[in-house]
Scaffold this motif. Structure first.
Motif, short mmCIF file in Angstrom:
data_model
loop_
_atom_site.label_atom_id
_atom_site.label_comp_id
_atom_site.label_asym_id
_atom_site.label_seq_id
_atom_site.Cartn_x
_atom_site.Cartn_y
_atom_site.Cartn_z
N ILE A 75 46.86 46.60 36.07
CA ILE A 75 46.31 45.29 36.12
C ILE A 75 45.35 45.07 37.26
CG2 ILE A 75 47.10 42.89 36.43
CD1 ILE A 75 49.24 43.12 34.62
N SER A 76 45.46 45.52 38.29
CA SER A 76 44.87 44.99 39.55
C SER A 76 43.62 45.88 39.37
CB SER A 76 45.72 45.19 40.73
OG SER A 76 46.02 46.63 40.96
N THR A 80 40.19 43.09 39.98
CA THR A 80 40.16 42.87 41.21
C THR A 80 39.12 41.78 41.75
OG1 THR A 80 40.08 45.54 41.55
CG2 THR A 80 39.10 44.49 43.30
N GLY A 81 39.69 41.07 42.67
CA GLY A 81 38.99 39.65 43.22
C GLY A 81 39.22 38.41 42.36
N LEU A 82 40.02 38.63 41.05
CA LEU A 82 40.15 37.26 40.60
C LEU A 82 41.55 36.71 41.21
CD1 LEU A 82 39.96 38.41 36.69
CD2 LEU A 82 38.21 36.85 38.08
N ALA A 83 41.37 35.51 41.41
CA ALA A 83 42.46 34.71 41.96
C ALA A 83 43.75 34.98 41.11
CB ALA A 83 42.33 33.31 42.06
N ALA A 84 43.57 34.84 39.89
CA ALA A 84 44.97 35.07 38.95
C ALA A 84 45.48 36.20 39.21
CB ALA A 84 44.37 35.06 37.45
N THR A 85 44.90 37.36 39.54
CA THR A 85 45.55 38.65 39.79
C THR A 85 46.54 38.58 41.13
OG1 THR A 85 43.87 39.84 38.77
CG2 THR A 85 45.08 41.30 40.03
N ALA A 86 45.86 37.90 41.99
CA ALA A 86 46.93 37.70 43.37
C ALA A 86 47.88 36.76 42.93
CB ALA A 86 45.95 37.12 44.34
#
Length: 142
Positions: A75-76, A80-86
Motif C-alpha cells: 500500500i505504501s 507515498t506522501g499521502l496523509a491517508a497512507t500515514a
C-alpha cells in the motif's frame, strides 16, 4: 436426611431439622435425578469447553493478524506522501497491537481454564472414590 431418632431429644430441640443437601448425581427426594439449579455440577465439560473456545479464538485472531498484514502489503509503495497512507498505517498498527493482545490473552486463559478442568476432574475422581469407600464401609458396618 432426618434427625429424628439420630440425636437425643435435647439436641433435636436445639438444632431442629438440618437443611437439605444432596449431590448433583443423587436422586432427588420423591424420585427423579439430580441436575436442578441448586445442585453443584461443575464437571463434565464446561471448563474444557471454555478452554477450547479460548484456543479457537487465539487461532482465529492469529489468522486475522496474518490476513491484515497481507492486505496492507504494498500500500505504501503506491501512495507515498499521502496523509491517508500515514493515517492508515497508524490505525493498522493500533489494531495489530489490540488483536495481538487478545490473541495472547486467549492463550493465557486457555491454559488456565484447562488447568482448572484438570484439577476439578481430579477432585471429582477423588470424591467419587471417597464416597464409594464410605458407602462400602457403611454397608459392612450394618
Amino acid at each position: 436426611m432426618s434427625t429424628q431418632g439420630d440425636l437425643p431429644s435435647h439436641w433435636q430441640a436445639l438444632f431442629g431439622e438440618p437443611p437439605a443437601m444432596r449431590l448433583a448425581s443423587a436422586a432427588a427426594p420423591g424420585g427423579g435425578g439430580g441436575g436442578g439449579d441448586a445442585d453443584l455440577a461443575h464437571s463434565g465439560g464446561p471448563w474444557t469447553k471454555a478452554s477450547a473456545a479460548a484456543g479457537e479464538l487465539r487461532v482465529t485472531t492469529a489468522e486475522g493478524l496474518g490476513k491484515m498484514s497481507a492486505a496492507h502489503e504494498g500500500i505504501s509503495a503506491g501512495t507515498t506522501g499521502l496523509a491517508a497512507t500515514a493515517a492508515l498505517a497508524a490505525v493498522r498498527e493500533s489494531w495489530e497491537r489490540r488483536v495481538a493482545a487478545v490473541r495472547d490473552e486467549c492463550g493465557s486463559v486457555q491454559s488456565a481454564l484447562l488447568n482448572v478442568a484438570r484439577e476439578i476432574g481430579e477432585v471429582d475422581v477423588n470424591n467419587k472414590v471417597a464416597f464409594s469407600q464410605l458407602v462400602l464401609k457403611q454397608g459392612a458396618d450394618r
